[in-house]
Design a protein around this motif. Structure first.
Motif, PDB file in Angstrom:
ATOM      1  N   LEU A  35       0.852  -1.250  -0.230  1.00 26.19           N
ATOM      2  CA  LEU A  35       0.040   0.034   0.005  1.00 26.19           C
ATOM      3  C   LEU A  35       0.692   1.341  -0.067  1.00 26.19           C
ATOM      4  O   LEU A  35       1.900   1.418   0.745  1.00 26.19           O
ATOM      5  CB  LEU A  35      -0.848   0.001   1.156  1.00 26.19           C
ATOM      6  CG  LEU A  35      -1.990  -1.056   1.061  1.00 26.19           C
ATOM      7  CD1 LEU A  35      -1.834  -2.252   2.199  1.00 26.19           C
ATOM      8  CD2 LEU A  35      -3.490  -0.402   1.370  1.00 26.19           C
ATOM      9  N   VAL A  36       0.575   2.251  -0.996  1.00 23.59           N
ATOM     10  CA  VAL A  36       1.255   3.468  -1.027  1.00 23.59           C
ATOM     11  C   VAL A  36       0.408   4.682  -0.620  1.00 23.59           C
ATOM     12  O   VAL A  36      -0.587   4.750  -1.101  1.00 23.59           O
ATOM     13  CB  VAL A  36       1.944   3.753  -2.399  1.00 23.59           C
ATOM     14  CG1 VAL A  36       2.602   4.863  -2.337  1.00 23.59           C
ATOM     15  CG2 VAL A  36       2.714   2.536  -2.855  1.00 23.59           C
ATOM     16  N   HIS A  37       0.972   5.257   0.548  1.00 24.91           N
ATOM     17  CA  HIS A  37       0.190   6.278   0.918  1.00 24.91           C
ATOM     18  C   HIS A  37       1.131   7.759   1.278  1.00 24.91           C
ATOM     19  O   HIS A  37       2.355   7.454   1.173  1.00 24.91           O
ATOM     20  CB  HIS A  37      -0.503   6.224   2.441  1.00 24.91           C
ATOM     21  CG  HIS A  37      -1.757   5.326   2.305  1.00 24.91           C
ATOM     22  ND1 HIS A  37      -2.946   5.771   1.819  1.00 24.91           N
ATOM     23  CD2 HIS A  37      -1.815   4.039   2.574  1.00 24.91           C
ATOM     24  CE1 HIS A  37      -4.032   4.995   1.653  1.00 24.91           C
ATOM     25  NE2 HIS A  37      -3.367   3.857   2.349  1.00 24.91           N
ATOM     26  N   ALA A  38       0.368   8.735   1.235  1.00 25.65           N
ATOM     27  CA  ALA A  38       1.379   9.906   1.134  1.00 25.65           C
ATOM     28  C   ALA A  38       1.635  10.492   2.731  1.00 25.65           C
ATOM     29  O   ALA A  38       2.623  10.963   3.027  1.00 25.65           O
ATOM     30  CB  ALA A  38       0.571  11.277   0.664  1.00 25.65           C
ATOM     31  N   HIS A  39       0.707  10.226   3.851  1.00 20.15           N
ATOM     32  CA  HIS A  39       1.314  10.811   5.118  1.00 20.15           C
ATOM     33  C   HIS A  39       0.863   9.678   6.408  1.00 20.15           C
ATOM     34  O   HIS A  39      -0.055   9.026   5.897  1.00 20.15           O
ATOM     35  CB  HIS A  39       0.378  11.893   5.309  1.00 20.15           C
ATOM     36  CG  HIS A  39       0.227  13.138   4.026  1.00 20.15           C
ATOM     37  ND1 HIS A  39      -0.756  13.163   3.580  1.00 20.15           N
ATOM     38  CD2 HIS A  39       1.266  13.972   3.972  1.00 20.15           C
ATOM     39  CE1 HIS A  39      -0.617  13.877   2.527  1.00 20.15           C
ATOM     40  NE2 HIS A  39       0.762  14.357   2.750  1.00 20.15           N
ATOM     41  N   PRO A  40       1.428   9.755   7.331  1.00 17.31           N
ATOM     42  CA  PRO A  40       1.007   8.926   8.448  1.00 17.31           C
ATOM     43  C   PRO A  40      -0.559   9.279   8.699  1.00 17.31           C
ATOM     44  O   PRO A  40      -0.637  10.562   8.651  1.00 17.31           O
ATOM     45  CB  PRO A  40       1.903   9.244   9.626  1.00 17.31           C
ATOM     46  CG  PRO A  40       3.004   9.733   8.953  1.00 17.31           C
ATOM     47  CD  PRO A  40       2.565  10.530   7.685  1.00 17.31           C
ATOM     48  N   ASP A  41      -1.255   8.094   9.077  1.00 15.93           N
ATOM     49  CA  ASP A  41      -2.532   8.199   9.092  1.00 15.93           C
ATOM     50  C   ASP A  41      -3.597   8.008   8.056  1.00 15.93           C
ATOM     51  O   ASP A  41      -4.605   7.366   8.103  1.00 15.93           O
ATOM     52  CB  ASP A  41      -3.287   9.362   9.925  1.00 15.93           C
ATOM     53  CG  ASP A  41      -3.570  10.604   9.243  1.00 15.93           C
ATOM     54  OD1 ASP A  41      -3.482  10.665   7.999  1.00 15.93           O
ATOM     55  OD2 ASP A  41      -3.810  11.929   9.775  1.00 15.93           O
ATOM     56  N   ASP A  42      -3.112   8.018   6.755  1.00 19.46           N
ATOM     57  CA  ASP A  42      -3.759   7.931   5.557  1.00 19.46           C
ATOM     58  C   ASP A  42      -3.981   6.466   5.494  1.00 19.46           C
ATOM     59  O   ASP A  42      -4.995   5.813   5.142  1.00 19.46           O
ATOM     60  CB  ASP A  42      -3.044   8.302   4.433  1.00 19.46           C
ATOM     61  CG  ASP A  42      -2.948   9.962   4.298  1.00 19.46           C
ATOM     62  OD1 ASP A  42      -4.014  10.505   4.941  1.00 19.46           O
ATOM     63  OD2 ASP A  42      -1.997  10.355   3.439  1.00 19.46           O
ATOM     64  N   GLU A  43      -2.976   5.543   5.840  1.00 19.33           N
ATOM     65  CA  GLU A  43      -3.132   4.224   5.773  1.00 19.33           C
ATOM     66  C   GLU A  43      -4.369   3.675   6.371  1.00 19.33           C
ATOM     67  O   GLU A  43      -5.125   2.792   6.271  1.00 19.33           O
ATOM     68  CB  GLU A  43      -1.941   3.528   6.267  1.00 19.33           C
ATOM     69  CG  GLU A  43      -1.593   3.431   7.760  1.00 19.33           C
ATOM     70  CD  GLU A  43      -1.374   4.648   8.219  1.00 19.33           C
ATOM     71  OE1 GLU A  43      -1.768   4.653   9.602  1.00 19.33           O
ATOM     72  OE2 GLU A  43      -0.850   5.697   7.702  1.00 19.33           O
ATOM     73  N   THR A  44      -4.578   4.213   7.702  1.00 20.97           N
ATOM     74  CA  THR A  44      -5.538   3.487   8.712  1.00 20.97           C
ATOM     75  C   THR A  44      -6.965   4.452   8.408  1.00 20.97           C
ATOM     76  O   THR A  44      -8.054   3.594   8.314  1.00 20.97           O
ATOM     77  CB  THR A  44      -5.251   4.084  10.059  1.00 20.97           C
ATOM     78  OG1 THR A  44      -3.941   3.782  10.261  1.00 20.97           O
ATOM     79  CG2 THR A  44      -6.098   3.415  10.922  1.00 20.97           C
ATOM     80  N   ILE A  45      -7.100   5.852   8.081  1.00 17.77           N
ATOM     81  CA  ILE A  45      -8.216   6.340   7.657  1.00 17.77           C
ATOM     82  C   ILE A  45      -8.856   5.409   6.503  1.00 17.77           C
ATOM     83  O   ILE A  45     -10.009   5.368   6.502  1.00 17.77           O
ATOM     84  CB  ILE A  45      -7.941   7.751   7.550  1.00 17.77           C
ATOM     85  CG1 ILE A  45      -7.684   8.547   9.021  1.00 17.77           C
ATOM     86  CG2 ILE A  45      -9.483   8.363   7.015  1.00 17.77           C
ATOM     87  CD1 ILE A  45      -7.216  10.099   8.784  1.00 17.77           C
ATOM     88  N   THR A  46      -8.064   5.595   5.320  1.00 14.65           N
ATOM     89  CA  THR A  46      -8.624   5.240   4.198  1.00 14.65           C
ATOM     90  C   THR A  46      -8.727   3.651   3.942  1.00 14.65           C
ATOM     91  O   THR A  46      -9.564   3.134   3.453  1.00 14.65           O
ATOM     92  CB  THR A  46      -7.793   5.591   3.145  1.00 14.65           C
ATOM     93  OG1 THR A  46      -7.618   7.021   3.454  1.00 14.65           O
ATOM     94  CG2 THR A  46      -8.347   5.436   1.803  1.00 14.65           C
ATOM     95  N   THR A  47      -7.665   2.909   4.320  1.00 12.22           N
ATOM     96  CA  THR A  47      -7.595   1.723   4.092  1.00 12.22           C
ATOM     97  C   THR A  47      -7.243   0.555   5.283  1.00 12.22           C
ATOM     98  O   THR A  47      -6.755  -0.564   5.201  1.00 12.22           O
ATOM     99  CB  THR A  47      -6.255   1.158   3.068  1.00 12.22           C
ATOM    100  OG1 THR A  47      -5.325   1.854   3.544  1.00 12.22           O
ATOM    101  CG2 THR A  47      -6.724   1.910   1.761  1.00 12.22           C
ATOM    102  N   GLY A  48      -7.765   1.065   6.699  1.00 13.59           N
ATOM    103  CA  GLY A  48      -7.400   0.263   7.857  1.00 13.59           C
ATOM    104  C   GLY A  48      -8.269  -0.907   7.629  1.00 13.59           C
ATOM    105  O   GLY A  48      -7.384  -2.241   8.257  1.00 13.59           O
ATOM    106  N   ALA A  49      -9.492  -0.960   7.321  1.00 10.34           N
ATOM    107  CA  ALA A  49     -10.310  -2.144   7.456  1.00 10.34           C
ATOM    108  C   ALA A  49      -9.630  -3.310   6.150  1.00 10.34           C
ATOM    109  O   ALA A  49      -9.455  -4.308   6.585  1.00 10.34           O
ATOM    110  CB  ALA A  49     -11.409  -1.917   7.249  1.00 10.34           C
ATOM    111  N   LEU A  50      -9.315  -2.651   4.943  1.00  8.96           N
ATOM    112  CA  LEU A  50      -8.601  -3.395   4.173  1.00  8.96           C
ATOM    113  C   LEU A  50      -7.459  -4.134   4.735  1.00  8.96           C
ATOM    114  O   LEU A  50      -7.280  -5.418   4.562  1.00  8.96           O
ATOM    115  CB  LEU A  50      -8.422  -2.748   2.961  1.00  8.96           C
ATOM    116  CG  LEU A  50      -7.938  -3.416   1.780  1.00  8.96           C
ATOM    117  CD1 LEU A  50      -8.816  -4.657   1.187  1.00  8.96           C
ATOM    118  CD2 LEU A  50      -7.576  -2.511   0.634  1.00  8.96           C
TER     119      LEU A  50
END
Length: 256
Positions: free
Chosen positions: A12-27
């Motif tokens: 998974l490629v994200h821009a900032h810390p927290d993006d990974e959880t907010i957007t794709t945490g469940a995935l």
């Protein structure tokens, strides 16, 4: 047939810390539950993020915020069960022969509620100012190192328009083509065709990971409140759409 059929590892490629959880945490939690190896690349430390009012407020605009957000990301990724994470610009996510580079949060402005645009004061350290060819070569290096079954990042609008999100969509799409890794976009709403994963069973895991990002948001039951006061439901439904690819070279990708 599902996008995730035959997938054994995902980056998974994200821009900032927290993006990974907010957007794709469940995935992420679902991938882990399926026994799929999950890796995360984060492009910046979110240096320009606003800070939730309270004991961490004094960190806003300081170098200490970067360190705090690194710490928060560590906690969130542990809660989600990620296998390993990387910073863009640092080996193995750095092109061969180049010294390490720390890409900086480019900042943003609100154009209207729900839609962001470029900040007016980004400088040469900003991710959006870095040569596209260099950033793409860095991500390509990581893709070659990991050889994931699938790479996942933002759609071409960056979800809500943040310039760093848009940048990482373009970088990921180009690097995936160059390295022949399948690329799936995160689809921001159900008005577009996608495969949707409804993952309410991972709500508690996502909420625990979100609480780790205390400088940026607060968890209230089934909702989060961002540092700017925006309130939204914790996301447990994620849409993915495979992007058709044609091979190209990351070293010749044109800059904007």
């Amino acid at each position: 047939m599902s996008i995730l059929d035959t997938v054994t590892s995902v980056l998974l490629v994200h821009a900032h810390p927290d993006d990974e959880t907010i957007t794709t945490g469940a995935l992420i939690a679902e991938l882990v539950a399926r026994g799929i190896r999950v890796f995360l690349l984060t492009a910046t430390r979110g240096e320009r993020g606003e800070v939730v009012a309270g004991p961490l407020s004094a960190l806003e605009g300081t170098d200490a915020l970067s360190r705090e957000r690194e710490h928060e990301l560590d906690g969130a990724t542990r809660a989600l069960g990620l296998n390993e994470r990387f910073w863009l610009g640092e080996a193995p996510a750095r092109a061969t022969g180049l010294a390490p580079r720390r890409y900086q949060d480019s900042g943003m402005t609100w154009i209207r509620p729900g839609l962001a645009g470029p900040a007016l004061d980004s400088d040469d350290t900003a991710l959006v100012r870095a040569p596209l060819s260099e950033v793409t070569a860095d991500l390509s290096a990581l893709l070659i190192h990991l050889r994931p079954s699938l790479v996942i990042s933002y759609d071409d609008g960056g979800g809500y328009g943040h310039p760093d999100h848009v940048r990482m969509h373009r970088v990921t799409r180009t690097a995936a083509r160059a390295t022949d890794v399948p690329f799936a976009e995160i689809v921001p709403d159900r008005t577009r065709a996608a495969e949707w994963f409804d993952l309410d069973q991972h709500h508690a895991t996502v909420a625990a990971a979100l609480r780790c990002h205390a400088s940026q948001l607060t968890v209230h039951g089934s909702h989060i409140v961002h540092s700017g006061g925006q309130r939204e439901a914790i996301i447990t439904s994620v849409g993915l759409s495979l992007v058709e690819q044609q091979a190209t070279s990351p070293t010749t990708a044109a800059d904007p």
